[in-house]
Motif scaffolding. Structure first.
Motif, PDB file in Angstrom:
ATOM      1  N   ARG A 193      -9.840 -26.797 -13.419  1.00  0.00           N
ATOM      2  CA  ARG A 193     -10.128 -25.648 -14.279  1.00  0.00           C
ATOM      3  C   ARG A 193     -11.106 -26.005 -15.395  1.00  0.00           C
ATOM      4  O   ARG A 193     -11.479 -25.157 -16.182  1.00  0.00           O
ATOM      5  N   GLY A 194     -11.453 -27.273 -15.501  1.00  0.00           N
ATOM      6  CA  GLY A 194     -12.374 -27.737 -16.536  1.00  0.00           C
ATOM      7  C   GLY A 194     -12.790 -29.159 -16.235  1.00  0.00           C
ATOM      8  O   GLY A 194     -12.305 -29.777 -15.289  1.00  0.00           O
ATOM      9  N   GLY A 195     -13.686 -29.706 -17.060  1.00  0.00           N
ATOM     10  CA  GLY A 195     -14.207 -31.031 -16.800  1.00  0.00           C
ATOM     11  C   GLY A 195     -13.704 -32.119 -17.720  1.00  0.00           C
ATOM     12  O   GLY A 195     -14.140 -33.256 -17.634  1.00  0.00           O
ATOM     13  N   LEU A 196     -12.790 -31.793 -18.603  1.00  0.00           N
ATOM     14  CA  LEU A 196     -12.275 -32.784 -19.550  1.00  0.00           C
ATOM     15  C   LEU A 196     -11.187 -33.642 -18.903  1.00  0.00           C
ATOM     16  O   LEU A 196     -10.584 -33.236 -17.919  1.00  0.00           O
ATOM     17  N   PRO A 197     -10.911 -34.810 -19.466  1.00  0.00           N
ATOM     18  CA  PRO A 197      -9.745 -35.568 -18.982  1.00  0.00           C
ATOM     19  C   PRO A 197      -8.457 -34.866 -19.405  1.00  0.00           C
ATOM     20  O   PRO A 197      -8.426 -34.165 -20.412  1.00  0.00           O
ATOM     21  N   ALA A 198      -7.417 -35.032 -18.624  1.00  0.00           N
ATOM     22  CA  ALA A 198      -6.095 -34.489 -18.959  1.00  0.00           C
ATOM     23  C   ALA A 198      -5.259 -35.606 -19.570  1.00  0.00           C
ATOM     24  O   ALA A 198      -5.365 -36.759 -19.165  1.00  0.00           O
ATOM     25  N   TYR A 199      -4.453 -35.260 -20.546  1.00  0.00           N
ATOM     26  CA  TYR A 199      -3.618 -36.243 -21.239  1.00  0.00           C
ATOM     27  C   TYR A 199      -2.150 -35.892 -21.064  1.00  0.00           C
ATOM     28  O   TYR A 199      -1.760 -34.737 -21.214  1.00  0.00           O
ATOM     29  N   VAL A 200      -1.352 -36.897 -20.754  1.00  0.00           N
ATOM     30  CA  VAL A 200       0.093 -36.731 -20.652  1.00  0.00           C
ATOM     31  C   VAL A 200       0.729 -37.739 -21.595  1.00  0.00           C
ATOM     32  O   VAL A 200       0.406 -38.921 -21.557  1.00  0.00           O
TER      33      VAL A 200
END
Length: 123
Positions: free
Chosen positions: A45-52
């Motif tokens: 849905r986007g190009g950023l990294p995801a953070y958990v």
């Protein structure tokens, strides 16, 4: 345990997930730490990294689109699934915690930090 919510003329169903720590649910759930940076590799849905970020059984998630959410072990399969509240969906994660696959088809892969060779010290 299902409830029906009405919001802007849409009807959605939502499962209620037990978060009672005295029930023993948390002790049998989530055995791996999912804290880390993930890269979306499918249905992004986007190009950023995801953070958990995991704190005990609870997780804070920032998606590749920059949307924050809270998550916790899924009531029906706490050892390998999480429930993401803001998206009203669950996701399965691999036993090694390297992949998270959401019910909508989105897949996140954990990014590993670069390997730094050991420093040789002179005597």
């Amino acid at each position: 345990m299902e409830q029906i919510y009405e919001h802007q003329a849409f009807r959605t169903r939502r499962r209620h997930h037990c978060r009672d720590r005295d029930s023993g649910f948390w002790r049998v759930g989530q055995s791996i730490n999912l804290t880390g940076i993930f890269r979306c590799i499918q249905m992004c849905r986007g190009g950023l990294p995801a953070y958990v970020t995991q704190n005990g059984p609870e997780l804070n998630i920032l998606t590749e689109a920059g949307v924050p959410s809270r998550a916790w072990p899924d009531w029906y399969s706490p050892a390998n699934r999480i429930w993401i509240d803001a998206f009203n969906e669950s996701a399965v994660y691999s036993p090694d915690g390297m992949l998270i696959q959401f019910d909508n088809g989105t897949i996140w892969q954990r990014e590993l930090p670069p390997v730094v060779p050991p420093v040789r010290r002179r005597r």
